[in-house]
Design a protein around this motif. Structure first.
Motif, PDB file in Angstrom:
ATOM      1  N   ALA A  11     -40.494  17.599 -53.772  1.00  0.00           N
ATOM      2  CA  ALA A  11     -40.711  18.504 -54.915  1.00  0.00           C
ATOM      3  C   ALA A  11     -41.550  19.693 -54.456  1.00  0.00           C
ATOM      4  CB  ALA A  11     -41.440  17.757 -56.029  1.00  0.00           C
ATOM      5  N   MET A  12     -41.119  20.887 -54.824  1.00  0.00           N
ATOM      6  CA  MET A  12     -41.897  22.091 -54.487  1.00  0.00           C
ATOM      7  C   MET A  12     -42.106  22.911 -55.743  1.00  0.00           C
ATOM      8  SD  MET A  12     -40.933  23.577 -50.851  1.00  0.00           S
ATOM      9  CE  MET A  12     -40.627  22.482 -49.480  1.00  0.00           C
ATOM     10  N   ASP A  13     -43.358  22.978 -56.165  1.00  0.00           N
ATOM     11  CA  ASP A  13     -43.691  23.777 -57.342  1.00  0.00           C
ATOM     12  C   ASP A  13     -44.601  24.922 -56.929  1.00  0.00           C
ATOM     13  OD1 ASP A  13     -42.478  22.203 -59.593  1.00  0.00           O
ATOM     14  OD2 ASP A  13     -43.680  20.628 -58.672  1.00  0.00           O
ATOM     15  N   GLY A 137     -42.697  18.141 -59.618  1.00  0.00           N
ATOM     16  CA  GLY A 137     -43.557  17.009 -59.255  1.00  0.00           C
ATOM     17  C   GLY A 137     -44.196  16.341 -60.464  1.00  0.00           C
ATOM     18  N   SER A 138     -44.427  17.117 -61.513  1.00  0.00           N
ATOM     19  CA  SER A 138     -45.133  16.576 -62.677  1.00  0.00           C
ATOM     20  C   SER A 138     -44.204  15.895 -63.664  1.00  0.00           C
ATOM     21  CB  SER A 138     -45.888  17.698 -63.394  1.00  0.00           C
ATOM     22  OG  SER A 138     -44.977  18.712 -63.807  1.00  0.00           O
ATOM     23  N   TYR A 139     -42.989  16.412 -63.820  1.00  0.00           N
ATOM     24  CA  TYR A 139     -42.145  15.921 -64.903  1.00  0.00           C
ATOM     25  C   TYR A 139     -40.738  15.509 -64.466  1.00  0.00           C
ATOM     26  CZ  TYR A 139     -40.054  15.496 -69.510  1.00  0.00           C
ATOM     27  OH  TYR A 139     -39.419  15.011 -70.615  1.00  0.00           O
ATOM     28  N   VAL A 140     -40.067  16.369 -63.714  1.00  0.00           N
ATOM     29  CA  VAL A 140     -38.653  16.088 -63.395  1.00  0.00           C
ATOM     30  C   VAL A 140     -38.551  14.910 -62.418  1.00  0.00           C
ATOM     31  CG1 VAL A 140     -36.490  17.061 -62.498  1.00  0.00           C
ATOM     32  CG2 VAL A 140     -38.056  18.504 -63.809  1.00  0.00           C
ATOM     33  N   LYS A 147     -44.904  16.032 -52.570  1.00  0.00           N
ATOM     34  CA  LYS A 147     -45.050  17.074 -53.585  1.00  0.00           C
ATOM     35  C   LYS A 147     -45.851  18.224 -52.973  1.00  0.00           C
ATOM     36  CE  LYS A 147     -45.049  13.765 -57.394  1.00  0.00           C
ATOM     37  NZ  LYS A 147     -45.772  13.248 -58.589  1.00  0.00           N
ATOM     38  N   PHE A 148     -45.276  19.411 -53.040  1.00  0.00           N
ATOM     39  CA  PHE A 148     -45.959  20.589 -52.504  1.00  0.00           C
ATOM     40  C   PHE A 148     -46.233  21.566 -53.637  1.00  0.00           C
ATOM     41  CE2 PHE A 148     -43.640  18.917 -48.856  1.00  0.00           C
ATOM     42  CZ  PHE A 148     -44.605  18.980 -47.867  1.00  0.00           C
ATOM     43  N   GLU A 201     -52.163  14.985 -56.378  1.00  0.00           N
ATOM     44  CA  GLU A 201     -51.472  14.464 -55.198  1.00  0.00           C
ATOM     45  C   GLU A 201     -50.681  15.535 -54.441  1.00  0.00           C
ATOM     46  OE1 GLU A 201     -50.721  13.852 -58.355  1.00  0.00           O
ATOM     47  OE2 GLU A 201     -48.599  13.340 -58.669  1.00  0.00           O
ATOM     48  N   SER A 202     -50.637  16.759 -54.960  1.00  0.00           N
ATOM     49  CA  SER A 202     -49.839  17.794 -54.302  1.00  0.00           C
ATOM     50  C   SER A 202     -50.501  18.317 -53.039  1.00  0.00           C
ATOM     51  CB  SER A 202     -49.624  18.974 -55.244  1.00  0.00           C
ATOM     52  OG  SER A 202     -48.674  18.649 -56.207  1.00  0.00           O
ATOM     53  N   ILE A 203     -49.673  18.634 -52.058  1.00  0.00           N
ATOM     54  CA  ILE A 203     -50.152  19.286 -50.836  1.00  0.00           C
ATOM     55  C   ILE A 203     -50.090  20.780 -51.117  1.00  0.00           C
ATOM     56  CG2 ILE A 203     -49.681  19.661 -48.380  1.00  0.00           C
ATOM     57  CD1 ILE A 203     -48.097  16.867 -48.603  1.00  0.00           C
ATOM     58  N   VAL A 204     -51.249  21.450 -51.069  1.00  0.00           N
ATOM     59  CA  VAL A 204     -51.290  22.871 -51.429  1.00  0.00           C
ATOM     60  C   VAL A 204     -51.051  23.719 -50.182  1.00  0.00           C
ATOM     61  CG1 VAL A 204     -52.688  24.723 -52.415  1.00  0.00           C
ATOM     62  CG2 VAL A 204     -52.916  22.390 -53.291  1.00  0.00           C
TER      63      VAL A 204
END
Ligand code: DC
Length: 226
Positions: A11-13, A137-140, A147-148, A201-204
Motif C-alpha cells: 500500500a502506498m499512500d 493502508g488505512s481502509y482499502v 505500508k508506505f 505502522e507506515s514507513i515514511v
C-alpha cells in the motif's frame, strides 16, 4: 504457493504530487507486480460527472452515477495504468486541470467510494500488487504486507506538478498550483475514515530533494524479505 514465496500486497499512500505514482509504478515493475492507481479511478468518475454537467456538490447524483458506470484499469506497456471509462480510453483526459479541480470533492461521496473500493479490493486479492492512493493502508487494504507513506514539501510538490502539466501541454502557474495542492491536501485529510493519514505502522518516505531512483531503491529495500 507457500507463505515464503507469496507475492506481497503493498500500500502506498500520500498527498498529491509527492511522486507516489511514479515510484509506485517503477517499484511494481521491478517486482513484477501489478500497479493500481486508485486516484485514476476517482478521476474517471469526476470526468464523467463533468461531461454530464453533474456538479461536484451533488452527492446523490454522483453516487447514482458511480452505480451506473464501469471503471476499469488495465496494465499499460510502461507498467502504468490504462484507464477505461465505460470502455473508452480516458487515460490522458483524466489528468486535465478541470478534472483535478473537482476530483477531491467527487471522491468524498461515500457510496461512490464504496463502489470503487470493491473493485480495488478484488484486484488485490491475489497479491502481487502495488496500490497507490490515500486510504489504501488505512481502509482499502488494512492487512497489506507493507505500508508506505510517500510525502514531500508543498513547494516541491507544486514545482513537480507544474513541470508535469507543462510537459503535457497545459498552462501552469506555480502559485496557483501550490494553492490548488494545499486545498486538495486539506480536503483529502478530512474525509472521515477515508482521510489521508500517516499510520503508526507506515514507513515514511520523504522524497523532497531525492531522485526517483534513490526513492525506488529505498522502497525496494523495505520490500525485501528478511
Ligand atoms: O492521486 P490523484 O491526484 O490522482 O488522486 C485524485 C483524487 O482522488 C485526490 O484528490 C484524492 C482522491 N483519492 C482518494 O480520495 N482516495 C484514493 N484512494 C485515491 C485518490
Amino acid at each position: 504457493m507457500t507463505d515464503g514465496t507469496r507475492e506481497l500486497v503493498i500500500a502506498m499512500d500520500g498527498p498529491a504530487g509527492a511522486g507516489k505514482s511514479t515510484v509506485a509504478r517503477i517499484v511494481a515493475n521491478r517486482l513484477g507486480y501489478l500497479y493500481i492507481d486508485t486516484g485514476a479511478m476517482y478521476r474517471a468518475l469526476a470526468l464523467k460527472a463533468l461531461r454530464l454537467g453533474i456538479p461536484e456538490t451533488d452527492a446523490a447524483a454522483l453516487a447514482d452515477l458511480a452505480d451506473a458506470t464501469e471503471v476499469e484499469l488495465q496494465r499499460a506497456p510502461d507498467g502504468g495504468n490504462r484507464v477505461l471509462l465505460d470502455g473508452e480510453d480516458v487515460t490522458a483526459e483524466i489528468r486535465s486541470p478541470a478534472v483535478s479541480a473537482v476530483v477531491s470533492q467527487v471522491s468524498a461521496v461515500p457510496r461512490l467510494r464504496q463502489r470503487l473500493i470493491e473493485v480495488q479490493r478484488s484486484m488485490a486479492r491475489a497479491g502481487g500488487v502495488v496500490m497507490d492512493g490515500r486510504d489504501i493502508g488505512s481502509y482499502v487494504l488494512p492487512d497489506a504486507d507493507r505500508k508506505f507513506y510517500i510525502t514531500a514539501s508543498l513547494q516541491e510538490r507544486a514545482r513537480r506538478r507544474v513541470a508535469q502539466l507543462r510537459a503535457e501541454g497545459h498552462e501552469a502557474d506555480l502559485a496557483a498550483v501550490e494553492a490548488e495542492i494545499a486545498r486538495r491536501d486539506e480536503q483529502d485529510m478530512n474525509k472521515g475514515v477515508h482521510s489521508l493519514v500517516q499510520l503508526p505502522e507506515s514507513i515514511v518516505i520523504d522524497t523532497t530533494g531525492k531522485r526517483v531512483d534513490e526513492v525506488v531503491e529505498e522502497i525496494l529495500r523495505h520490500c525485501r524479505r528478511t
